[in-house]
Enzyme design. Structure first.
Site, mmCIF file in Angstrom:
data_model
loop_
_atom_site.group_PDB
_atom_site.id
_atom_site.type_symbol
_atom_site.label_atom_id
_atom_site.label_comp_id
_atom_site.label_asym_id
_atom_site.label_seq_id
_atom_site.Cartn_x
_atom_site.Cartn_y
_atom_site.Cartn_z
ATOM 1 N N ARG A 1 0.785 -1.202 0.087
ATOM 2 C CA ARG A 1 0.008 0.223 0.110
ATOM 3 C C ARG A 1 0.943 1.278 -0.020
ATOM 4 N NH1 ARG A 1 -3.755 3.163 4.548
ATOM 5 N NH2 ARG A 1 -2.029 2.629 5.916
ATOM 6 N N ARG B 1 -6.202 18.447 9.267
ATOM 7 C CA ARG B 1 -5.145 18.122 10.275
ATOM 8 C C ARG B 1 -5.115 19.425 10.907
ATOM 9 N NH1 ARG B 1 -2.710 13.445 9.144
ATOM 10 N NH2 ARG B 1 -3.116 12.417 6.963
ATOM 11 N N LYS C 1 -12.869 2.514 1.183
ATOM 12 C CA LYS C 1 -12.383 2.439 2.723
ATOM 13 C C LYS C 1 -13.580 2.710 3.577
ATOM 14 C CE LYS C 1 -8.152 3.949 3.866
ATOM 15 N NZ LYS C 1 -7.427 5.238 4.121
ATOM 16 N N THR D 1 -5.392 -1.892 10.218
ATOM 17 C CA THR D 1 -4.966 -0.791 11.248
ATOM 18 C C THR D 1 -5.107 -1.613 12.665
ATOM 19 O OG1 THR D 1 -6.247 1.194 10.074
ATOM 20 C CG2 THR D 1 -5.823 1.448 12.440
HETATM 21 C C1 PEP Z 1 -7.713 3.528 8.789
HETATM 22 O O1 PEP Z 1 -8.410 4.576 9.368
HETATM 23 O O2 PEP Z 1 -7.998 2.623 9.592
HETATM 24 C C2 PEP Z 1 -7.116 3.734 7.592
HETATM 25 C C3 PEP Z 1 -6.505 2.539 7.298
HETATM 26 O O3 PEP Z 1 -6.879 4.719 7.047
HETATM 27 P P1 PEP Z 1 -5.533 5.669 7.258
HETATM 28 O O4 PEP Z 1 -4.389 4.787 7.583
HETATM 29 O O5 PEP Z 1 -5.366 6.404 5.673
HETATM 30 O O6 PEP Z 1 -5.952 6.870 8.006
#
Ligand code: PEP
Length: 472
Positions: free
Chosen positions: A33, A75, A217, A275
């Protein structure tokens, strides 16, 4: 051996060297990724090339790459020095690039703050800091109180838990990366913070024909409200637990994960669990027992892929994290409950000849203990259908296109063989596939192989032939 549930590694400074990337592949990674929130458009082509070069011509070494678009992530635009917030402190949040006022926190990339209400919750830095709105001072300024304090560093993410900020379906920075994607040709694109099926359709229209796979996502509450339509519109989904757990009460995420896996399995779409899977390995050489259990459950529940984020991007033990993940996958796969899985698939009543052929092939695998299930495929479609039934033998896509081989890589249990010839008939195609598989898998007399193909060679969605052969 490549595990049935695929390992995705996020690329970052901890692994961005050819020898480390090679080690990640040797340890079990088949998909990388590239997180566009952290890799700028000017660096992306170089990083992309480095990862593409990992693909070796030797058998079964297909390496896929996907771009993860930044999406509308907000952010804190804060000064050089971190700010310490204590519980009950009152501060102002302001949309501004002026960082001089020390009592204000500055935000960028938002047109206004009028979507917030009194008592709206705001979290920062993945939930480490929690604020609550006291008063809307103006369209671009709110007064907040600190519920959970901590140190704020610049560029940390900010999430609005119970309010939806006004954002376009495709942000300016996503457009830049989508343009780059047309040149680089990644195997998939992940859309961050998907809110609607229409948003997915818009991005697909922009990418046009021969588009990469689209991964939605799932990380916002709004996505769950029209999840069926979003899954239908996507090739795969990612359960992005980091942001999802900020958008929902934390304790609801395991149930949502299970529901999303089941939905994707049902619709023959691939599903990635992401995550904090082995988070403690960012610093420690071994994971916690709870993390091992988390990966194990994701595999048992039916995930097609499991993803490492900080563990491989910025962690101290990227290769070890992959090795541990592979061991857990192998263990969980060896105990995968095929009967439970099949009884929970909702739409077993098939509607197409291709799907019925895929179902029959998976059933024959169980009956005969075949060594491989080979799909002669033009687009990867039959692999996708077969993978949904979780056959008890490795699925091998036999295709002429390396691009198709890389897409096949996202599906549970599926690998590919890239054929370097053009068959003139369906019979010839299956014969060649059989001979190649016997050779590549070193099969011996008595071994059985299932081969799927179509009468109309190279016509997408025409799988209708199921052949069972025994090596003589
Ligand atoms: C998440 O939020 O779990 C995720 C994979 O997104 P990112 O790492 O892009 O914040």
């Amino acid at each position: 051996m490549i595990p049935q549930t695929k390992i995705i590694a996020t690329v970052g400074p901890a692994c961005l060297m050819p020898d480390i990337l090679q080690k990640l592949v040797a340890a079990g990674v088949t998909i990388f990724r590239l997180n566009c929130s952290h890799i700028g458009p000017s660096d992306l082509p170089t990083v992309f090339k480095l990862v593409r070069e990992l693909e070796a011509p030797e058998p079964f070494r297909t390496i896929s790459v996907f771009l993860d678009l930044p999406g509308p992530k907000f952010r804190i635009n804060q000064p050089e020095k971190p700010i310490n917030l204590k519980e009950s402190d009152e501060v102002t949040l302001k949309i501004s690039s002026d960082k001089s006022a020390p009592t204000s926190l500055h935000l960028s990339a938002l047109p206004n703050l009028t979507f917030l209400k009194e008592a709206s919750k705001i979290v920062m830095d993945d939930g480490k800091i929690v604020l609550q709105v006291l008063q809307l001072v103006s369209d671009i300024e709110v007064k907040v109180t600190v519920i959970k304090g901590g140190e704020i560093k610049s560029r940390k993410g900010i999430d609005f838990v119970d309010a939806t900020p006004p954002v376009p379906d495709i942000t300016e920075s996503d457009l830049v990366f989508l343009d780059l994607a047309k040149q680089l040709k990644p195997d998939a694109i992940a859309i961050s913070f998907v809110r609607s099926a229409e948003q997915v359709r818009k991005i697909k229209r922009m990418l046009g024909q021969d588009a990469p796979l689209i991964i939605s996502k799932i990380e916002r509450r709004e996505a769950l409200d029209q999840i069926e339509e979003i899954v239908d519109e996507s090739d795969g989904i990612m359960v992005a637990r980091g942001d999802l757990a900020l958008s929902l009460p934390l304790e609801k995420t395991p149930k949502v994960q299970r529901r999303l896996i089941e939905l994707a399995n049902d619709k023959a779409k691939f599903v990635i669990i992401a995550t904090q899977m082995l988070s403690s390995m960012v610093t420690n050489p071994i994971p916690t027992r709870a993390e091992v259990t988390d990966v194990y459950h994701a595999v048992s529940q039916g995930a097609d892929c499991v993803m490492l984020s900080d563990e491989t991007a910025v962690g101290a033990h990227p290769v070890e994290a992959v090795s541990v993940m592979k061991k857990i996958i192998v263990e969980a796969s060896s105990e995968f409950n095929f009967d439970n899985y099949k009884t929970r698939l909702k739409s077993l009543g098939t509607t197409s000849i291709s799907d019925a052929t895929a179902y029959a092939a998976a059933a024959a695998c169980f009956k005969l203990g075949t060594k491989a299930l080979v799909c002669c495929t033009t687009s990867g479609y039959s692999v996708r259908l077969v993978s949904r039934y979780r056959p008890a033998a490795p699925i091998l896509g036999f295709t002429r296109e390396p691009e198709v081989a890389r897409k096949i890589n996202f599906y549970w249990g599926a690998n590919s063989v890239v054929a370097n010839f053009a068959a003139t008939s369906d019979r010839e195609e299956r014969d060649r596939a059989f001979n190649e598989i016997v050779y590549k898998l070193s099969l011996t007399p008595g071994d059985r192989v299932i081969i799927l193909g179509g009468l109309q060679t190279f016509k997408i969605g025409s799988t209708s032939i199921l052949e069972i052969r025994e090596v003589e």
